[in-house]
Write a protein that holds these residues in place. Structure first.
Motif, PDB file in Angstrom:
ATOM      1  N   GLY A 112       0.825  -1.282  -0.044  1.00  0.00           N
ATOM      2  CA  GLY A 112       0.135   0.160  -0.161  1.00  0.00           C
ATOM      3  C   GLY A 112       0.847   1.137  -0.136  1.00  0.00           C
ATOM      4  N   VAL A 114       3.420   4.133  -1.746  1.00  0.00           N
ATOM      5  CA  VAL A 114       3.408   4.607  -2.914  1.00  0.00           C
ATOM      6  C   VAL A 114       5.253   5.170  -3.044  1.00  0.00           C
ATOM      7  CG1 VAL A 114       2.911   6.558  -4.122  1.00  0.00           C
ATOM      8  CG2 VAL A 114       1.267   5.436  -3.005  1.00  0.00           C
ATOM      9  N   MET A 165       1.805   1.954  -6.638  1.00  0.00           N
ATOM     10  CA  MET A 165       1.737   1.499  -5.261  1.00  0.00           C
ATOM     11  C   MET A 165       2.116  -0.096  -5.227  1.00  0.00           C
ATOM     12  SD  MET A 165      -2.082   0.366  -3.606  1.00  0.00           S
ATOM     13  CE  MET A 165      -2.473   2.025  -3.289  1.00  0.00           C
ATOM     14  N   LEU A 183      -4.623   3.588  -7.676  1.00  0.00           N
ATOM     15  CA  LEU A 183      -4.481   4.937  -7.586  1.00  0.00           C
ATOM     16  C   LEU A 183      -5.293   5.899  -8.324  1.00  0.00           C
ATOM     17  CD1 LEU A 183      -0.364   5.122  -7.189  1.00  0.00           C
ATOM     18  CD2 LEU A 183      -2.118   4.759  -5.328  1.00  0.00           C
ATOM     19  N   ALA A 205      -3.691   6.217  -1.959  1.00  0.00           N
ATOM     20  CA  ALA A 205      -3.109   5.084  -1.247  1.00  0.00           C
ATOM     21  C   ALA A 205      -3.385   5.016   0.137  1.00  0.00           C
ATOM     22  CB  ALA A 205      -1.730   5.210  -1.295  1.00  0.00           C
TER      23      ALA A 205
END
Length: 262
Positions: A112, A114, A165, A183, A205
Motif C-alpha cells: 500500500g 507509494v 503502489m 491509485l 493510497a
C-alpha cells in the motif's frame, strides 16, 4: 610508475595508467575485506551476465547475481549497488554481485506504500519500473488501469516517471508487484489523465490502506465470533449427551465426558 628505466633513445618510460590500476586493486581489496557495497556502471551484456566498471576496473556480474526482472540491455550506462565476491589480480578477474549488495540493505516495502519510479522497459504483459535502490518492479498490464488496455506501449513509455503502489514484495526472489490502477481517482484516469493519478496517488493510497485495515479488522472479528459460536455448540452437545451437568457430573475430566470436534 616507472615501467622501463631507459629505452633506445635513453628515455625513461613511465605510466600513469599502471599506477592507477595498482591503486584501484588496492582499493577493491580493502572494500572486499570490509564487506562494503560500491556503485558500478554497466558497460555491456552477454549470454552469461554483464560487464561493469567498478573503481575504474572491469568486473563481471553474472545473471545469477542480478535482481530478477531487470532487462539488462536497457541498463547499459546505469549504476547498480554491488559487492565483490571474487578478486584475482593475477588473472585480472573480478566478480561482483548485485543481489548480495541489495540483500543486506534493502528496506522492506509496505503493501500500500507509494513510490516514484521510472519505466525501464515495456512488454506486452507489463512494464518494468525502477523504484530505486537497484530494485525493479513489475507493473502488470492488468494493474495499470481499471479500463481495459489493448496495447500497453501506447500508454506507457520507457523513461516515463510515475507513482506506483506496492502490491506485494517477495524479498527472497527480489520481486515486487506494482499497481497504478489502485491509485486512479476514477476508473480510466491512467489513460485519460495520468497527471491527476500522480497528483492524487498518496491520497488514494491512504484510502486503500484504510479499506484494507477495516477489512482485516472485520475478518478478525468474524473469526472470533465463529470461535465463540463453536465453543458454545460444543458445550451444548456435551450437556445434551450427558457428559456435563447431568447425573451429578460437572467436570470435563469425568470419564464419561466427550469432546466432540465440530
Amino acid at each position: 610508475m616507472v615501467i622501463d628505466e631507459e629505452d633506445q633513445k635513453g628515455r625513461i618510460i613511465i605510466s600513469l595508467k599502471q599506477l592507477q590500476m595498482d591503486l584501484a586493486w588496492e582499493r577493491v581489496r580493502q572494500i572486499q575485506a570490509e564487506d562494503l557495497a560500491v556503485r558500478g556502471t554497466i558497460q555491456s551484456s552477454n549470454r552469461g551476465g554483464v560487464m561493469v566498471t567498478v573503481e575504474a576496473l572491469r568486473a563481471f556480474l553474472p545473471f545469477s547475481h542480478t535482481t530478477p526482472g531487470k532487462e539488462m540491455d536497457h541498463w547499459v550506462g546505469k549504476e547498480l549497488p554491488l559487492k565483490f565476491i571474487e578478486l584475482d589480480e593475477e588473472q585480472n578477474r573480478i566478480v561482483v554481485s548485485n543481489r548480495k549488495a541489495l540483500g543486506e540493505n534493502r528496506v522492506e516495502l509496505g503493501i500500500g506504500s507509494v513510490v516514484i519510479g521510472t519505466i525501464q522497459s515495456v512488454k506486452p504483459y507489463g512494464a518494468f519500473v525502477d523504484i530505486g535502490g537497484g530494485l525493479n518492479g513489475l507493473l502488470h498490464i492488468s494493474q495499470v488501469s481499471n479500463e481495459r488496455i489493448t496495447a500497453l506501449n501506447t500508454v506507457l513509455h520507457p523513461g516515463d516517471k510515475l507513482k506506483v503502489m506496492i502490491l506485494s514484495q517477495d524479498r527472497e526472489r527480489s520481486r515486487v508487484s506494482l499497481s497504478t490502477k489502485k491509485l486512479e481517482p476514477t476508473p480510466g484516469d491512467m489513460l485519460r489523465n495520468p497527471a491527476l493519478v500522480f497528483e492524487k496517488a498518496d491520497e488514494m493510497a491512504r484510502s486503500f490502506r484504510q479499506r484494507i485495515a477495516q477489512a482485516e479488522a472485520a475478518s478478525q472479528a468474524q473469526e472470533a465470533k465463529l470461535e465463540d459460536s463453536s465453543f458454545g455448540l460444543s458445550l451444548d452437545f456435551l450437556t445434551s449427551s450427558g457428559g456435563i451437568g447431568t447425573n451429578g457430573s460437572n467436570s470435563l475430566t469425568d470419564r464419561n465426558a466427550v469432546l466432540h470436534p465440530l
